[in-house]
Design an enzyme around this catalytic site. Structure first.
Site, PDB file in Angstrom:
ATOM      1  N   GLY A 102      23.997  16.119  15.809  1.00  7.83           N
ATOM      2  CA  GLY A 102      25.228  16.195  14.777  1.00  7.83           C
ATOM      3  C   GLY A 102      24.724  15.853  13.226  1.00  7.83           C
ATOM      4  CE  LYS A 103      20.986  15.448   8.746  1.00  6.41           C
ATOM      5  NZ  LYS A 103      19.722  15.215   9.207  1.00  6.41           N
TER       6      LYS A 103
END
Ligand code: NAD
Length: 410
Positions: A102-103
């Site tokens: 994720g980011k």
């Protein structure tokens, strides 16, 4: 960057081909699970309301909760966050950490805001993404322009809603459940990978000549550990320029000087060189630990090293990498080299879930094992398939997600 010049997209495409993955599966693994864009209204110190835009992209959680940093930068947009989230899926898989990718980020230049404004913005952002995060769902961390203080605000905001929850973010201060060894982890991992590379490439580690671009968190710790392994660090640089001594720099003193002054400028050993001159120095290992695209079409022909160890993210452009392959200069890719940070982030989360603190020695030993295992796995694939280390890294990472995906979906 187009997919043909972006080393990550090109590596994904080639690795998928080498693995013989079906088109539908390759496509399924590329599509992010979820993308969230949020408005973040917060009060400026002058009393006015300002709204900025934030993102959290959850790429893939086949092997575990989404994991990845949150950056504050004016260039942050959904495309950048998506591609960084995707890279996290491959990085956590490569290290065999039970996480997905994720980011997140906010598209602001944090230098334009006071600390109290940044606190209000950060807390409001975390509240806005609260519906999709959780200690077993998605665990953010620091990235460009965010730090242990921002993680403390995030952790506090989440804990007010859900009860005391240190495991919701990593990269926290030690006093709030951060892990021993986190600060040095990426540089330590870089040094371990360089040491393992020396064995396979038949380079004597003792007195091996090392050149490092960037003397920040990653570069300075990499220098410190490589110096401890007996390498001769002959040149380092930061944004102000470089220092070169063919007999080896006094890394312990330089590390202390840099910690105190936040720059290597003014240190009284070594000849001054520019960053361009530094990249062209004859050495065994060149370690770019500063910027993306530092090694590119313009300077690739001047390089004079045996191996490039990519400590920064994306320091070698795709076209430069092709030339280096022809010149038989090996590249040890970022996805492997700088994975020490996310590995110790994972250890921090495990300690928080267990409510137990490991010693720095415990952390370092476990980090060492993870990095060496990943390196050996990649090297085996490189040898058996006759592909560059970057492609081999993506093959190991994609295959692990693919197998898990088939077991869950099949
Ligand atoms: P940092 O900000 O602590 O240090 C960056 C260093 O690069 C500084 O010494 C700075 O002076 C130098 N620099 C900046 N511009 C330069 C230029 N034009 N020429 C030469 N040097 C220049 O950053 P960091 O945390 O050490 O990260 C370095 C790289 O490693 C980045 O690409 C980052 O994304 C990547 N990375 C960091 C971590 C981590 O845990 N810190 C993890 C994975 C990847």
């Amino acid at each position: 960057m187009s997919s043909s010049t972006d080393p990550t997209s090109a590596a994904y495409a080639q690795a998928v081909k080498e693995l013989g993955l079906k088109k539908n599966i390759a496509k399924a693994l590329e599509i992010p699970d979820r993308e969230l864009t949020v408005e973040i209204p917060f009060r400026r110190d002058n009393g006015e309301i300002e709204s900025v835009v934030g993102f959290r992209v959850q790429h893939n959680n086949t092997r575990g909760p989404f994991k990845g940093g949150i950056r504050y930068h004016e260039h942050v947009d959904i495309d950048e966050v998506r591609s960084l989230a995707t890279l996290m899926t491959w990085k956590t898989s490569l290290l065999d950490i039970p996480y997905g990718g994720g980011k997140g980020g906010i598209g602001v230049d944090p230098r334009n805001y006071s600390k109290t404004e940044l606190e209000r913005m950060s807390r409001r952002f975390f509240r806005a993404i609260d519906p999709i995060i959780g200690i077993n769902v998605d665990i953010p961390a620091p990235d460009v322009n965010t730090n242990a203080q921002v993680m403390s605000w995030f952790m506090d905001e989440y804990s007010q809603l859900h009860g005391y929850s240190p495991a919701i973010v990593t990269g926290k201060p030690l006093e709030l459940g951060g892990s021993a060894g986190r600060e040095a982890a990426t540089g330590k991992g870089t040094a371990v990978i360089t040491r393992e590379t020396a064995k396979k490439w038949n380079i004597e580690l003792k007195n091996a000549k090392v050149v490092i671009q960037g003397f920040g968190n990653v570069g300075s710790y990499a220098a410190k550990f490589l110096h401890e392994y007996g390498c001769k660090v002959i040149a380092v640089s930061d944004v102000t320029g470089g220092l070169y001594d063919p007999d080896g720099l006094d890394i312990d003193s330089l590390f202390e000087y840099n910690s105190a002054n936040k720059t290597i400028d003014g240190f009284d050993q070594g000849k001054k060189v520019t960053n361009d001159e530094l990249l062209a120095l004859e050495c065994d290992f060149l370690i770019p630990a500063a910027l993306g695209s530092a090694i590119n079409e313009k300077n690739v022909d001047s390089l004079n090293c045996k191996v490039i160890v990519e400590a920064a993210n994306g320091p070698v452009t795709g076209s430069a990498a092709n030339k280096l392959w022809d010149k038989k200069i090996a590249i040890i890719p970022d996805i492997l080299t700088n994975a020490g940070g996310v590995t110790v982030s994972y250890f921090e989360w495990v300690q928080n879930l267990q409510q137990f603190k490991w010693t720095e020695n415990d952390v370092n030993q476990k980090l060492e094992d993870k990095m060496v295992n990943a390196f050996n796995e990649v090297y085996e694939v490189k040898k058996s398939k006759q592909v560059p280390m970057r492609i081999a890294s993506f093959m190991v990472a994609i295959d692990r997600v693919h197998v898990a995906y088939n077991l869950r979906e099949g």
